[in-house]
Design a protein around this motif. Sequence first.
Motif, PDB file in Angstrom:
ATOM      1  N   SER A   1       0.839  -1.193   0.000  1.00  0.00           N
ATOM      2  CA  SER A   1       0.000   0.000   0.000  1.00  0.00           C
ATOM      3  C   SER A   1       0.879   1.250   0.000  1.00  0.00           C
ATOM      4  O   SER A   1       2.107   1.173   0.160  1.00  0.00           O
ATOM      5  CB  SER A   1      -0.920  -0.003   1.221  1.00  0.00           C
ATOM      6  OG  SER A   1      -0.173  -0.190   2.414  1.00  0.00           O
ATOM      7  N   ASP A   2       0.254   2.396  -0.145  1.00  0.00           N
ATOM      8  CA  ASP A   2       0.989   3.665  -0.169  1.00  0.00           C
ATOM      9  C   ASP A   2       1.674   3.879   1.184  1.00  0.00           C
ATOM     10  O   ASP A   2       0.998   3.895   2.219  1.00  0.00           O
ATOM     11  CB  ASP A   2       0.005   4.808  -0.433  1.00  0.00           C
ATOM     12  CG  ASP A   2       0.696   6.135  -0.705  1.00  0.00           C
ATOM     13  OD1 ASP A   2       1.796   6.365  -0.141  1.00  0.00           O
ATOM     14  OD2 ASP A   2       0.144   6.946  -1.454  1.00  0.00           O
ATOM     15  N   PRO A   3       2.988   4.041   1.202  1.00  0.00           N
ATOM     16  CA  PRO A   3       3.694   4.208   2.479  1.00  0.00           C
ATOM     17  C   PRO A   3       3.255   5.446   3.259  1.00  0.00           C
ATOM     18  O   PRO A   3       3.448   5.519   4.471  1.00  0.00           O
ATOM     19  CB  PRO A   3       5.172   4.306   2.066  1.00  0.00           C
ATOM     20  CG  PRO A   3       5.149   4.661   0.620  1.00  0.00           C
ATOM     21  CD  PRO A   3       3.915   4.030   0.058  1.00  0.00           C
ATOM     22  N   GLU A   4       2.638   6.417   2.556  1.00  0.00           N
ATOM     23  CA  GLU A   4       2.149   7.598   3.263  1.00  0.00           C
ATOM     24  C   GLU A   4       0.894   7.299   4.077  1.00  0.00           C
ATOM     25  O   GLU A   4       0.543   8.045   4.991  1.00  0.00           O
ATOM     26  CB  GLU A   4       1.847   8.717   2.249  1.00  0.00           C
ATOM     27  CG  GLU A   4       3.062   9.230   1.495  1.00  0.00           C
ATOM     28  CD  GLU A   4       4.082   9.881   2.427  1.00  0.00           C
ATOM     29  OE1 GLU A   4       3.650  10.572   3.380  1.00  0.00           O
ATOM     30  OE2 GLU A   4       5.293   9.685   2.212  1.00  0.00           O
ATOM     31  N   PHE A   5       0.203   6.214   3.710  1.00  0.00           N
ATOM     32  CA  PHE A   5      -1.002   5.812   4.447  1.00  0.00           C
ATOM     33  C   PHE A   5      -1.147   4.314   4.271  1.00  0.00           C
ATOM     34  O   PHE A   5      -2.045   3.817   3.610  1.00  0.00           O
ATOM     35  CB  PHE A   5      -2.229   6.561   3.921  1.00  0.00           C
ATOM     36  CG  PHE A   5      -3.449   6.429   4.794  1.00  0.00           C
ATOM     37  CD1 PHE A   5      -3.455   6.905   6.094  1.00  0.00           C
ATOM     38  CD2 PHE A   5      -4.598   5.824   4.305  1.00  0.00           C
ATOM     39  CE1 PHE A   5      -4.583   6.787   6.897  1.00  0.00           C
ATOM     40  CE2 PHE A   5      -5.732   5.697   5.097  1.00  0.00           C
ATOM     41  CZ  PHE A   5      -5.719   6.187   6.397  1.00  0.00           C
ATOM     42  N   GLY A   6      -0.237   3.580   4.867  1.00  0.00           N
ATOM     43  CA  GLY A   6      -0.088   2.161   4.564  1.00  0.00           C
ATOM     44  C   GLY A   6      -0.927   1.206   5.376  1.00  0.00           C
ATOM     45  O   GLY A   6      -1.026   0.032   5.038  1.00  0.00           O
ATOM     46  N   SER A   7      -1.552   1.665   6.454  1.00  0.00           N
ATOM     47  CA  SER A   7      -2.293   0.766   7.323  1.00  0.00           C
ATOM     48  C   SER A   7      -3.687   0.496   6.763  1.00  0.00           C
ATOM     49  O   SER A   7      -4.494   1.413   6.595  1.00  0.00           O
ATOM     50  CB  SER A   7      -2.412   1.386   8.727  1.00  0.00           C
ATOM     51  OG  SER A   7      -3.149   0.530   9.574  1.00  0.00           O
ATOM     52  N   LEU A   8      -3.964  -0.765   6.467  1.00  0.00           N
ATOM     53  CA  LEU A   8      -5.263  -1.154   5.933  1.00  0.00           C
ATOM     54  C   LEU A   8      -6.204  -1.569   7.052  1.00  0.00           C
ATOM     55  O   LEU A   8      -5.773  -2.132   8.063  1.00  0.00           O
ATOM     56  CB  LEU A   8      -5.133  -2.328   4.956  1.00  0.00           C
ATOM     57  CG  LEU A   8      -4.827  -1.998   3.495  1.00  0.00           C
ATOM     58  CD1 LEU A   8      -3.389  -1.551   3.343  1.00  0.00           C
ATOM     59  CD2 LEU A   8      -5.106  -3.206   2.609  1.00  0.00           C
ATOM     60  N   ASN A   9      -7.486  -1.323   6.834  1.00  0.00           N
ATOM     61  CA  ASN A   9      -8.498  -1.901   7.700  1.00  0.00           C
ATOM     62  C   ASN A   9      -8.392  -3.422   7.633  1.00  0.00           C
ATOM     63  O   ASN A   9      -8.055  -3.987   6.593  1.00  0.00           O
ATOM     64  CB  ASN A   9      -9.882  -1.427   7.245  1.00  0.00           C
ATOM     65  CG  ASN A   9     -11.006  -2.177   7.923  1.00  0.00           C
ATOM     66  OD1 ASN A   9     -11.493  -3.175   7.392  1.00  0.00           O
ATOM     67  ND2 ASN A   9     -11.408  -1.713   9.081  1.00  0.00           N
ATOM     68  N   LEU A  10      -8.672  -4.087   8.732  1.00  0.00           N
ATOM     69  CA  LEU A  10      -8.517  -5.540   8.801  1.00  0.00           C
ATOM     70  C   LEU A  10      -9.312  -6.248   7.711  1.00  0.00           C
ATOM     71  O   LEU A  10      -8.792  -7.113   6.997  1.00  0.00           O
ATOM     72  CB  LEU A  10      -8.948  -6.039  10.187  1.00  0.00           C
ATOM     73  CG  LEU A  10      -8.976  -7.551  10.391  1.00  0.00           C
ATOM     74  CD1 LEU A  10      -7.600  -8.157  10.139  1.00  0.00           C
ATOM     75  CD2 LEU A  10      -9.455  -7.889  11.798  1.00  0.00           C
ATOM     76  N   ALA A  11     -10.594  -5.891   7.573  1.00  0.00           N
ATOM     77  CA  ALA A  11     -11.428  -6.543   6.560  1.00  0.00           C
ATOM     78  C   ALA A  11     -10.917  -6.257   5.151  1.00  0.00           C
ATOM     79  O   ALA A  11     -10.986  -7.125   4.271  1.00  0.00           O
ATOM     80  CB  ALA A  11     -12.883  -6.084   6.700  1.00  0.00           C
TER      81      ALA A  11
END
Length: 259
Positions: free
Chosen positions: A137-147
């Motif tokens: 994912s984009d390292p500037e906003f890399g955290s994905l929702n679990l689902a």
Amino acid sequence: MLQNIRVVLVNTSHPGNIGGAARAMKNMGLNRLVLVDPQEFPSPKADARASGATDVLEAAQVVATLEEALVGCSLVFGTSARDRHIPWPLLDPRETASKCLEQIQAGGEVALVFGREYAGLTNQELQRCHFHVHIPSDPEFGSLNLAAAVQVLVYEARMAWLAAHDQPTKMTKLEAGADVNAQPVTADELEQYFVHLEQTLIEIGFLIPERPRHLMSRLRRLYGRADVTRLEMNILRGILTETQKTVRGEPHKRRENDV
């Protein structure tokens, strides 16, 4: 065969994420959900987010430890969003799907393990996995929702399975009983169009027969790339016919724009 893949959620804090994961799984044809020490389950919030995948929730196995969740698995993938500096084989989702497929085709059981919403999997839990998986994912906003993370991995698993079984990955209308107008034109229908097109171009003075150059050849290449349907061909032929009427001074037949 996709039933040999189990999705393991570790210590999930929000039941809505469990429901969202169940929905993602059912969308892609998976139904084996294992919950390790969930903080709230069963829950109406999970049911609401599942949106019709409550059968996956009802069949979910709830266990106390990751060790219990992995019993019977011959290949385990652990998801991780952070660089933990652990010298472990790292895969992207597509590579993960490929290895999943190899394993389940051999009759093995596979686990896709997802960690806590706020912290992911611990180093100890990751060390129980054969491979680590990172979603690029984009390292500037890399955290994905679990689902969402579950959706990415199960989607890739399904795509790999479809490809291995020569199953279509795109919807098509060219099925029995489908509208004949949606079918591509045949070679002879296209040839008739080119004759009509050339006649029209000559009539409007755009094509000079004595000096045709490469106009028709270029137009043939253009339409050859277009994958024209029969409905589209009818429209094109209609335009040519009305153009010829204008040049000849013939009356036009009023028609509805129903195409």
